[in-house]
Design a protein around this motif. Sequence first.
Motif, short mmCIF file in Angstrom:
data_model
loop_
_atom_site.label_atom_id
_atom_site.label_comp_id
_atom_site.label_asym_id
_atom_site.label_seq_id
_atom_site.Cartn_x
_atom_site.Cartn_y
_atom_site.Cartn_z
N UNK A 106 40.66 40.10 36.81
CA UNK A 106 40.44 39.33 35.59
C UNK A 106 40.35 40.28 34.40
N UNK A 107 40.48 39.73 33.21
CA UNK A 107 40.37 40.51 31.96
C UNK A 107 41.29 41.72 31.96
N UNK A 108 42.53 41.48 32.33
CA UNK A 108 43.52 42.56 32.38
C UNK A 108 44.64 42.37 31.37
N UNK A 109 44.63 41.23 30.65
CA UNK A 109 45.78 40.85 29.81
C UNK A 109 45.29 40.19 28.54
N UNK A 110 45.82 40.64 27.40
CA UNK A 110 45.52 40.03 26.10
C UNK A 110 46.82 39.45 25.58
N UNK A 145 52.31 37.95 31.57
CA UNK A 145 52.06 39.35 31.89
C UNK A 145 53.00 39.87 32.98
N UNK A 146 53.67 38.97 33.66
CA UNK A 146 54.52 39.33 34.79
C UNK A 146 55.94 39.62 34.30
N UNK A 167 39.78 54.62 29.86
CA UNK A 167 39.53 54.14 28.50
C UNK A 167 40.44 52.97 28.15
N UNK A 168 41.73 53.10 28.49
CA UNK A 168 42.68 52.03 28.18
C UNK A 168 42.33 50.76 28.94
N UNK A 169 42.02 50.90 30.22
CA UNK A 169 41.64 49.73 31.01
C UNK A 169 40.37 49.08 30.44
N UNK A 170 39.39 49.89 30.11
CA UNK A 170 38.13 49.35 29.58
C UNK A 170 38.35 48.65 28.25
N UNK A 171 39.21 49.22 27.41
CA UNK A 171 39.48 48.60 26.10
C UNK A 171 40.15 47.24 26.28
N UNK A 172 41.19 47.18 27.12
CA UNK A 172 41.88 45.90 27.35
C UNK A 172 40.91 44.90 27.96
N UNK A 173 40.09 45.34 28.90
CA UNK A 173 39.12 44.45 29.51
C UNK A 173 38.15 43.90 28.47
N UNK A 174 37.66 44.76 27.59
CA UNK A 174 36.69 44.34 26.58
C UNK A 174 37.29 43.33 25.61
N UNK A 175 38.53 43.56 25.17
CA UNK A 175 39.19 42.62 24.25
C UNK A 175 39.49 41.31 24.97
#
Length: 266
Positions: free
Chosen positions: A50-54, A76-77, A246-254
């Motif tokens: 979850x929280x992998x795609x904006x 996203x696919x 960092x990139x994964x955490x940023x996308x997850x946070x957004x």
Amino acid sequence: MSTTADASAGRAQISARTLRTDRWWLPPLWTVIGLSAWVIYATVRVFLQNNYWVPEYHYLTPFYSPCVSLGCDPEAAMFGRFLPDWPILPFGALTLPFLLLFRMTCYYYRKAYYRSFWQSPPACAVAEPHSRYTGETRFPLLGQNLHRYFFYFAVIISVVNTIDAILAFHGEDGGFGIGLGTLVLLGNVIMLWAYTLSCHSCRSIMGGRLNHFSQHPVRYWFWTQITKLNAKHQELAWTTLGTLALTDFYVMAVAAGWFADPRIVN
């Protein structure tokens, strides 16, 4: 009594593991902590699913790229959805094994985890606790020789990550746009390319079989550039672990709505 050298060689036999008085154990300890923390974080994230795609800005975390599971968001696919949607199967399972094997067989990472986790040896002038040493001549370490082939897969995956970064130049209205997340994804893919191309196998592929550089000026130029990167391979190995997290955490946070993506253009 343990020894640090072969007595037949005329060297002194001592019972101490080492005569070093500095904190030689600190670098291996930091390596264990750093690699363990990253592996735990990455493992948790790839199985959360979850929280992998904006979708507003086409931000896709590299831990889920390419997203090919039937459970992936259709937008996203990029390469379709064909893997079964099982809780034990990560959305990015098509590429994750190859990335893991590329890193595990990397010449620098071998040194890092041999010294830290296996203590073989933990530091210079420090005896290792193992009674035998067979090197990389037996299974499973014999598989380290496949590193070059995993490098080819890593190049393909880097191309996919590059496409993700390009698609992240996306605005809410569907046109061109730049946000902080765009720059995060772009910075990550640049570092990934630097790490991948600095690989010892890449350097060997470019110039390892040339006997006369003067007869191959183009390959020689690429070999010299890769050699410069290769000198920073250790630093790039750690830096890319940081940029990936960092990139994964940023996308997850957004994606989770913890904060809005600051927009620079659109």
